[in-house]
Enzyme design. Structure first.
Site, mmCIF file in Angstrom:
data_model
loop_
_atom_site.group_PDB
_atom_site.id
_atom_site.type_symbol
_atom_site.label_atom_id
_atom_site.label_comp_id
_atom_site.label_asym_id
_atom_site.label_seq_id
_atom_site.Cartn_x
_atom_site.Cartn_y
_atom_site.Cartn_z
ATOM 1 N N CYS A 115 0.820 -1.225 0.000
ATOM 2 C CA CYS A 115 0.000 0.000 0.000
ATOM 3 C C CYS A 115 0.846 1.263 0.000
ATOM 4 C CB CYS A 115 -0.942 -0.003 1.193
ATOM 5 S SG CYS A 115 -1.896 -1.508 1.311
ATOM 6 N N HIS A 256 -2.855 6.472 4.153
ATOM 7 C CA HIS A 256 -3.365 5.334 3.381
ATOM 8 C C HIS A 256 -4.747 4.968 3.935
ATOM 9 C CE1 HIS A 256 -4.086 1.508 1.691
ATOM 10 N NE2 HIS A 256 -3.730 0.809 2.755
ATOM 11 N N ASN A 286 -10.231 -0.265 0.873
ATOM 12 C CA ASN A 286 -8.773 -0.176 0.839
ATOM 13 C C ASN A 286 -8.304 -0.549 -0.571
ATOM 14 O OD1 ASN A 286 -6.035 -0.621 1.002
ATOM 15 N ND2 ASN A 286 -6.115 -1.786 2.917
#
Ligand code: UT7
Length: 329
Positions: A115, A256, A286
């Protein structure tokens, strides 16, 4: 050596059309809208169709970013894609993007930093421009994580979504530029978030397919949660220290987008007001390497982020990786 200042001259995003809500998921696994909303903050996510691969989303996001930057696509001399869901093991997704955009000659590179992939891509791109020789670099964070989800595993299938975000980096001629960045990694925590099957350790076989080990494996969400908070806090401080500014100077924070509770814990630990936290996790889930550039694009497009404001980006991800970027928009 006289290092050049580097700015983001254009951004763009792309998400698949299909929306999957929490209620849709509750029809597949034993979960509920209430559980997902309370534990994560996610309401819905985008899911790509069979024909769409990661590069397809990259291309759409890149076209918008190039348009906003005002450069001609042939001026791009490097394409960097942060992704854990490339179209193929090889060739690189960056090369597929180059071909689709019709860019004759440029360097191409995929970065696998989970990520944190987009911030890793920004950091690499920034240095290539700063040291000279390269002028305009396309940095992309993109994923089709729904292609590697085990739809029977409620621990993971509720969390992820697909999307891409792109930025064109160019030499800066004003105060609007990247002020600092920092990267980190801790391979000791690699097992926390892992796809066991399909690579050279456990090549594709009937067994891999049967036990679904070529999908995301996350056995201890709580440990990831704790490490995410600590690592994003550390990277925020490191990035701000390098630039010689404090949390008070930061106008907007884009962490994030993994879990609203993780983001809340980070701002509390940093002492940053809730009003400065930018979130669009509820719409996309996500999206791994794509989450930060998607959120940045959304909040620039809706006028929230204005020229001259300090924006802090922080990420954590599989690897374990973490990263921070401070920019003056
Ligand atoms: O980019 C990085 C990707 N990974 C992450 O960001 C993960 C970070 N961690 C988290 O976001 C959170 O740990 C989760 C959202 C994954 C889980 O939240 P939690 O508050 O840590 O819950 P938990 O894992 O402690 O589980 C609580 C309960 C368990 O039931 P019991 O043992 O208490 O009976 C789980 O089995 O919730 C259950 N559970 C679910 N229930 C309904 C786990 N997943 C689900 C689900 N729906 N989808």
């Amino acid at each position: 050596m006289d290092l050049k200042k580097v700015k983001i001259s254009g951004i763009g995003k792309a998400v698949p059309e299909r929306i999957m809500t929490n209620d849709d998921l509750a029809k597949i696994v034993d979960t509920s809208d209430e559980w997902i909303t309370q534990r994560t903050g996610i309401k819905e996510r985008r899911v790509s169709d069979d024909k769409t691969a990661t590069s397809d989303l990259c291309i759409r996001a890149a076209e918008d970013a190039i348009k906003m930057s005002g450069i001609d696509k042939d001026e791009i001399d490097f394409i960097i894609v942060g992704t854990v869901t490339p179209d193929y093991f090889f060739p690189s997704t960056a090369g597929i993007v180059q071909k689709a955009l019709g860019i004759g000659k440029c360097a191409i590179l995929d970065i696998e930093a989970g990520c944190s992939g987009f911030l890793y891509a920004l950091a690499v791109a920034r240095r290539f421009i700063a040291f000279g020789g390269y002028r305009h670099i396309l940095a992309i964070g993109a994923e089709t994580l729904t292609k590697i989800i085990n739809w029977e595993d409620r621990n993971t299938c509720v969390l992820f979504g697909d999307g891409a975000g792109a930025a064109v980096l160019s030499p800066a001629d004003s105060e609007s530029c990247i002020l600092s960045d920092a990267l980190s990694g801790n391979g000791n925590l690699g097992d926390l978030l892992i796809m066991h099957g399909g690579g050279s350790r456990n090549p594709i076989s009937q067994k891999i397919l049967d036990d679904k080990s070529a999908t995301i494996c996350m056995e201890n969400g709580r440990d990831i949660f704790k490490n995410a908070v600590v690592s994003m806090y550390d990277m925020a401080h490191e990035t701000l220290n390098i630039a010689g500014v404090t949390t008070e100077d930061v106008k907007w924070l884009i962490p994030h987008q993994a879990n609203l509770r993780i983001m809340d814990s980070v701002i509390k630990k940093l002492g940053i007001e809730k009003e400065k936290l930018l979130v669009d996790l509820e719409k996309y889930g996500n999206t791994s390497a794509a989450s930060i550039p998607i959120t940045l694009t959304d909040f620039v497009e809706n006028g929230t982020i204005k020229k001259g404001e300090l924006v802090l980006l922080v990420a954590f991800g599989a690897g374990f990786t973490s990263a921070g970027t401070l920019l003056r928009w």
